[in-house]
Structures are given as structure tokens and as C-alpha cells.
Design an enzyme around this catalytic site. Structure first.
Site, PDB file in Angstrom:
ATOM      1  N   HIS A 173       9.090  16.401  19.045  1.00 49.57           N
ATOM      2  CA  HIS A 173       8.579  17.025  17.829  1.00 49.57           C
ATOM      3  C   HIS A 173       7.506  16.123  17.251  1.00 49.57           C
ATOM      4  O   HIS A 173       7.629  14.903  17.314  1.00 49.57           O
ATOM      5  CB  HIS A 173       9.715  17.219  16.808  1.00 49.57           C
ATOM      6  CG  HIS A 173       9.369  18.187  15.728  1.00 49.57           C
ATOM      7  ND1 HIS A 173       8.675  17.827  14.611  1.00 49.57           N
ATOM      8  CD2 HIS A 173       9.622  19.515  15.632  1.00 49.57           C
ATOM      9  CE1 HIS A 173       8.512  18.901  13.851  1.00 49.57           C
ATOM     10  NE2 HIS A 173       9.075  19.940  14.436  1.00 49.57           N
ATOM     11  N   ASP A 183      14.510  24.502  18.713  1.00 48.48           N
ATOM     12  CA  ASP A 183      14.392  25.531  19.741  1.00 48.48           C
ATOM     13  C   ASP A 183      15.288  25.286  20.943  1.00 48.48           C
ATOM     14  O   ASP A 183      15.522  26.186  21.738  1.00 48.48           O
ATOM     15  CB  ASP A 183      12.934  25.644  20.208  1.00 48.48           C
ATOM     16  CG  ASP A 183      12.068  26.291  19.158  1.00 48.48           C
ATOM     17  OD1 ASP A 183      12.584  27.164  18.451  1.00 48.48           O
ATOM     18  OD2 ASP A 183      10.886  25.921  19.039  1.00 48.48           O
TER      19      ASP A 183
HETATM   20  N1  ACO Z   1       8.948  16.357  27.719  1.00 46.19           N
HETATM   21  C1  ACO Z   1       8.428  15.229  28.301  1.00 46.19           C
HETATM   22  N2  ACO Z   1       7.619  14.362  27.669  1.00 46.19           N
HETATM   23  C2  ACO Z   1       7.293  14.647  26.402  1.00 46.19           C
HETATM   24  C3  ACO Z   1       7.784  15.791  25.736  1.00 46.19           C
HETATM   25  C4  ACO Z   1       8.646  16.654  26.433  1.00 46.19           C
HETATM   26  N3  ACO Z   1       9.135  17.771  25.862  1.00 46.19           N
HETATM   27  N4  ACO Z   1       7.293  15.822  24.479  1.00 46.19           N
HETATM   28  C5  ACO Z   1       6.513  14.734  24.353  1.00 46.19           C
HETATM   29  N5  ACO Z   1       6.515  14.011  25.515  1.00 46.19           N
HETATM   30  C6  ACO Z   1       5.847  12.735  25.750  1.00 46.19           C
HETATM   31  C7  ACO Z   1       4.337  12.889  25.902  1.00 46.19           C
HETATM   32  O1  ACO Z   1       3.978  13.105  27.234  1.00 46.19           O
HETATM   33  C8  ACO Z   1       3.848  11.579  25.353  1.00 46.19           C
HETATM   34  O2  ACO Z   1       4.081  10.606  26.353  1.00 46.19           O
HETATM   35  P1  ACO Z   1       3.036   9.347  26.482  1.00 46.19           P
HETATM   36  O3  ACO Z   1       3.147   8.579  25.204  1.00 46.19           O
HETATM   37  O4  ACO Z   1       3.520   8.579  27.672  1.00 46.19           O
HETATM   38  O5  ACO Z   1       1.678   9.957  26.686  1.00 46.19           O
HETATM   39  C9  ACO Z   1       4.819  11.274  24.206  1.00 46.19           C
HETATM   40  O6  ACO Z   1       6.042  11.937  24.577  1.00 46.19           O
HETATM   41  C10 ACO Z   1       4.336  11.760  22.861  1.00 46.19           C
HETATM   42  O7  ACO Z   1       4.090  13.160  22.958  1.00 46.19           O
HETATM   43  P2  ACO Z   1       2.898  13.943  22.244  1.00 46.19           P
HETATM   44  O8  ACO Z   1       2.443  15.078  23.102  1.00 46.19           O
HETATM   45  O9  ACO Z   1       1.866  12.983  21.757  1.00 46.19           O
HETATM   46  O10 ACO Z   1       3.652  14.538  20.976  1.00 46.19           O
HETATM   47  P3  ACO Z   1       3.093  15.645  20.035  1.00 46.19           P
HETATM   48  O11 ACO Z   1       3.580  15.312  18.688  1.00 46.19           O
HETATM   49  O12 ACO Z   1       1.640  15.836  20.195  1.00 46.19           O
HETATM   50  O13 ACO Z   1       3.802  16.991  20.577  1.00 46.19           O
HETATM   51  C11 ACO Z   1       5.409  18.672  20.920  1.00 46.19           C
HETATM   52  C12 ACO Z   1       4.954  17.502  20.036  1.00 46.19           C
HETATM   53  C13 ACO Z   1       4.254  19.685  21.115  1.00 46.19           C
HETATM   54  C14 ACO Z   1       6.544  19.399  20.217  1.00 46.19           C
HETATM   55  C15 ACO Z   1       5.864  18.100  22.298  1.00 46.19           C
HETATM   56  O14 ACO Z   1       6.943  17.227  22.106  1.00 46.19           O
HETATM   57  C16 ACO Z   1       6.262  19.221  23.269  1.00 46.19           C
HETATM   58  O15 ACO Z   1       5.404  19.758  23.960  1.00 46.19           O
HETATM   59  N6  ACO Z   1       7.587  19.568  23.345  1.00 46.19           N
HETATM   60  C17 ACO Z   1       8.037  20.648  24.182  1.00 46.19           C
HETATM   61  C18 ACO Z   1       7.779  22.002  23.514  1.00 46.19           C
HETATM   62  C19 ACO Z   1       8.716  22.246  22.341  1.00 46.19           C
HETATM   63  O16 ACO Z   1       9.918  22.077  22.415  1.00 46.19           O
HETATM   64  N7  ACO Z   1       8.107  22.726  21.234  1.00 46.19           N
HETATM   65  C20 ACO Z   1       8.862  23.100  20.017  1.00 46.19           C
HETATM   66  C21 ACO Z   1       8.580  22.172  18.888  1.00 46.19           C
HETATM   67  S1  ACO Z   1       9.576  22.595  17.499  1.00 46.19           S
HETATM   68  C22 ACO Z   1       8.781  23.922  16.849  1.00 46.19           C
HETATM   69  O17 ACO Z   1       7.625  24.121  16.918  1.00 46.19           O
HETATM   70  C23 ACO Z   1       9.631  24.880  16.143  1.00 46.19           C
END
Ligand code: ACO
Length: 430
Positions: free
Chosen positions: A307, A364
């Protein structure tokens, strides 16, 4: 001397004092409104990770501590003791209603459960297998046409009527998205039923059978609606505010929010979680998917994990996780997918990759499991999210419209394109 932060341009020696604003809770905020005027510079913050786009008194969340509150009430208390319609009142009015106010609010919502009969024809223009989020966004936008010349968005009373219209009509609209896809006739609202019962009746009843939704399911859906009602300045809410800042029709603003929510990085994740669990298929395959999620050369991510703001357990996820356990026991359901989900959660939470990045299950991750236990098809999960989130979108839109600092939203950019160059006619190009 007020709190300020000094920004010094080391290239020119010019500097400016920026006021530091303090909210009721949360980190202080540097006011950089006059930065461009004073120093001729913009700020760069892709994804707005460090930008407060507005002042808001609706929802507070602390991602480090895993805290979420609406109008000061912790989400745990609202989930335990309130109802979705009461939370809608709270978000929009700022206070919990007394008995008379609540009765009037419910009665007010009920006067807006119908949609114009002509609107039913919009659904039939979609392909039979259209995603219900596509239908929902289109239909909500279409409603703008019924109220466009009669709604004065500068008038608070008319904004309130708009809020009641949207909240009242959403179950009706959502149910038709489903029924069109499965070939069932549309059902009119029945205002003798509660909000959730009415939604379930319009969605799942069949003309040939008596339908009474299970009280367990009604309570579970009401809980999910409460937990999804608002969540501060997330992507869809910011979209609604940005659209609203252009003084567009409020139904069109909500449709813009629906479009953003649909994405799988946002509300679409609840559907994506179920698809992922189906693909995993068995607990023995989990490690393979966890390894894929960690592999930088693989675009696969664990859906329902991570998140932007929560670097701790999403408090909504904690509540839903418990509700999910209780629901499965109460309904005596054996859900193999739930087992896979629990095992995936365990493995991921013990994995250094997820620990070091503070990636926890989000709302979610579990909501889809509850919807699935209630036999709601996966395509409808994000529709239900949108139904509930409409309350928050409306509260945020109303707050925006009353904001003294109201201006059209207009971010700037760091230009990385070509310098000026001369046009070359087609016959002179190499
Ligand atoms: N699986 C694997 N790795 C992940 C995940 C994941 N679900 N989420 C983040 N990471 C990793 C990234 O690759 C990044 O790694 P790095 O530092 O080595 O490059 C690090 O964790 C930070 O992630 P960001 O993408 O910078 O986080 P951001 O805040 O931009 O994204 C998001 C948040 C979009 C929710 C992301 O975690 C994601 O895509 N999750 C999966 C989709 C999801 O569950 N969305 C629902 C969110 S809740 C809602 O909207 C109601």
C-alpha cells in the site's frame, strides 16, 4: 515567529521562507504555494508521495501505525457498531446523526433509489460480456444528463441532494450491471427493505422464486461497505476532486472516480486477488508465485499486498480478515481458496523481501474472499467497492466545493522533450 522552512536556491543564493502548516494530526506540511512566484521553480513528486493536495477534515490515516479514522471515529468502532448508511451521514455531515436525523437521512436516500426508466436502455448497448465496471462508469456518467441543467453545484442544498441521489441510486445501478451480464430482468428497488437487503434483492433475486438474503450475508456486506466508504486522498478520490475542481457535473466526477478505481493497482485488486488465488490453485504452488513477485524481471506482483500509505497492517484488512474467518464458520463453508490465501499470507509475511519493504496484506486481499463466500462473481467485486466508495467521493467533492482555497487542479511538469525546432515539410524529410 511562525514555523517556517527556508528553501535556498544554492545556484542563485535566493531564498524564501515557506510557512509550515500543522494539521490536527499527522506530519506538518510545507506550504509551497508561492514557490514558483518567489524562486521560479516547481516541486517534483511523481505519484504525489510527499504532496498534500488539499486540506481535509473527513478521514485521517496513519500508515506507520495502521490507523484509520473517519471524522475522528476509529474504523474499528464504526465497523463494530455503525451501519453503512450512518457512516455515509457521518462522512457527508461531519457528525453522527441523532435518531431523528438518521430517520430523515434514510428516508431521504430512499426517495432517490429509482433511476429514470430510459436509463435502463443504456445497459443494453453494452456487449453481453462487458466488464460491469465499464458499464457502471458509463451509466453513472449518463445520469449526469438527467440532472445537468437542474443542478446548481454552487448551492449547498443541491449538493446534498446530489449526494443522496448518488447513494440512493448506486445499488440500483450496480445490480443492473450484474443482471444484464447474466441475462436476468431488472428489479425495481423496494424501499421497505434496508439499503443492503434492497441491493441484494435487486441483484440476486429471481422472478420465479422467493428471495430472502441471509442475515449473515447482509451484515457482512454492510461491514464491507463501511470499510470501503472512504480512504483519504487515494487515486480515485483525487480523480474525483480533480474533476470536481473543473466544476464539472458531479455524476461525471463520480464516473471519473469509478474509472480510476477499476485499475488493478487500486480497487481492481480485489478481483485480481481472486484471479491470482485461482491461478495458484494449491498451497504447494505458493512459493513459486512468491518467488515471481520478488523477481525484478517479472512484472507479477502479489495482488492484495502493499500500500502506498500503510507500512503496517491495513486496519481494514485486520477487520475483514476476522470477519472472513467468522463468515466461513457461520455459513459452514469450506473454502479451499481461503486456505491458499492464509498460507500465502503466512509465507509472504515471513519473507525478507516483504518484511524489508513493509508489504502487508491490504483491504483487497480479504474482501474478495468474503464476496466469493457470498457467491458474488469476481467481476462485481470492484463494482461493490465503487458503490461504497461513492459516499467518500461525495463527501470529498462537497468539501472541495466549500473550500475557501478552491482552484482548478493544475499540476506542473518537468519537461524532458525536444528543444524548439523548425517544422520540415513531408517532402523534405529524410
Ligand atoms: N508484490 C511484490 N512487490 C511489491 C508489491 C507487491 N504487491 N508491492 C510493492 N512491491 C515492491 C516494489 O516492487 C518496490 O520494490 P523495490 O523497492 O525493490 O523497487 C517496493 O515494494 C515499493 O513498491 P512501490 O511500487 O514503490 O509502492 P507504491 O506505493 O508505488 O505502490 C501499490 C503501492 C500500487 C498498492 C503496490 O503495492 C501494488 O501494486 N500492490 C498490488 C496491488 C494491490 O493490492 N492494490 C490495492 C491497493 S489498496 C487499494 O487501492 C484499495
Amino acid at each position: 515567529m511562525p514555523d517556517t522552512v527556508t528553501i535556498i536556491d544554492n545556484r542563485t543564493g535566493k531564498q524564501m521562507e515557506c510557512p509550515v502548516l500543522t494539521g490536527v494530526m499527522g506530519p506538518p506540511v510545507i506550504d509551497i504555494k508561492h514557490l514558483y512566484k518567489e524562486l521560479g521553480m516547481f516541486t517534483y513528486d511523481p505519484g504525489y508521495g510527499a504532496t498534500a493536495s488539499c486540506k481535509s477534515a473527513i478521514t485521517y490515516l496513519d500508515g506507520e501505525q495502521g490507523v484509520l479514522m473517519h471524522r475522528g471515529y476509529p474504523i474499528e468502532q464504526l465497523a463494530e457498531q455503525s451501519t453503512f448508511l450512518e457512516v455515509c451521514y457521518l462522512l457527508i455531515h461531519g457528525e453522527l446523526p441523532n435518531k431523528r436525523e438518521m430517520d430523515e437521512w434514510e428516508a431521504g436516500i430512499k426517495t432517490h433509489t429509482m433511476t429514470h426508466e430510459h436509463l435502463s436502455r443504456f445497459y443494453t448497448g453494452y456487449r453481453y460480456d462487458a466488464h460491469p465496471m465499464s458499464i457502471m462508469g458509463g451509466v453513472v456518467n449518463a445520469i449526469a444528463s438527467y440532472y445537468h441543467n437542474t443542478t446548481d453545484i454552487q448551492d449547498r442544498d443541491q449538493r446534498l441532494i446530489t449526494a443522496k441521489r448518488v447513494i440512493g441510486k448506486m445499488p440500483n445501478i450496480a445490480s443492473k450491471c450484474y443482471r444484464y451480464a447474466v441475462g436476468l430482468p431488472f428489479v425495481y428497488p423496494d424501499n421497505s427493505k434496508s439499503y443492503v437487503e434492497n441491493f441484494m434483492n435487486m441483484t440476486f433475486s429471481r422472478p420465479c422464486e422467493k428471495y430472502t438474503p441471509s442475515p449473515v450475508a447482509v451484515r457482512a456486506l454492510d461491514l464491507l461497505f463501511i470499510l470501503h466508504a472512504d480512504h483519504e486522498q487515494n487515486a480515485s478520490t483525487s480523480t474525483v476532486r480533480l474533476a470536481g475542481s473543473a466544476e464539472t457535473n458531479p455524476f461525471a466526477c463520480i464516473a471519473a472516480g469509478i474509472a480510476t478505481l477499476w485499475g488493478k493497482a487500486h480497487g481492481g485488486a480485489n478481483e485480481a486477488v481472486i484471479r491470482m488465488l485461482e491461478e495458484i490453485g494449491h498451497p504447494r504452488n505458493i512459493q513459486k508465485y512468491v518467488n515471481r513477485a520478488k523477481d525484478k524481471d517479472d512484472s507479477f506482483r502479489l495482488m492484495g499486498f502493499g500500500h502506498r500509505v500503510y507500512k503496517n497492517y491495513d486496519p481494514r484488512a485486520t477487520i475483514i480478515r476476522k470477519a472472513c474467518h467468522e463468515l466461513l464458520v457461520e455459513m459452514n463453508l469450506n473454502q479451499p481458496m481461503f486456505e491458499i490465501a492464509m498460507e500465502l499470507e503466512r509465507i509472504a509475511l515471513e519473507d525478507e523481501y516483504f518484511i524489508s519493504r513493509k508489504l502487508y496484506p491490504n483491504v483487497d486481499f480479504y474482501s474478495g474472499l468474503i464476496y466469493q463466500a457470498l457467491n458474488i462473481p469476481a467481476e462485481m467485486f470492484t463494482v461493490m467497492f465503487a458503490l461504497a466508495r461513492s459516499a467518500g467521493w461525495l463527501a470529498q467533492w462537497m468539501e472541495l466545493m466549500e473550500d475557501d482555497e478552491f482552484r482548478i487542479g493544475r499540476p506542473r511538469q518537468l519537461y524532458t522533450g525536444k528543444q524548439i525546432r523548425n517544422y520540415v515539410p513531408l517532402n523534405k524529410r529524410p
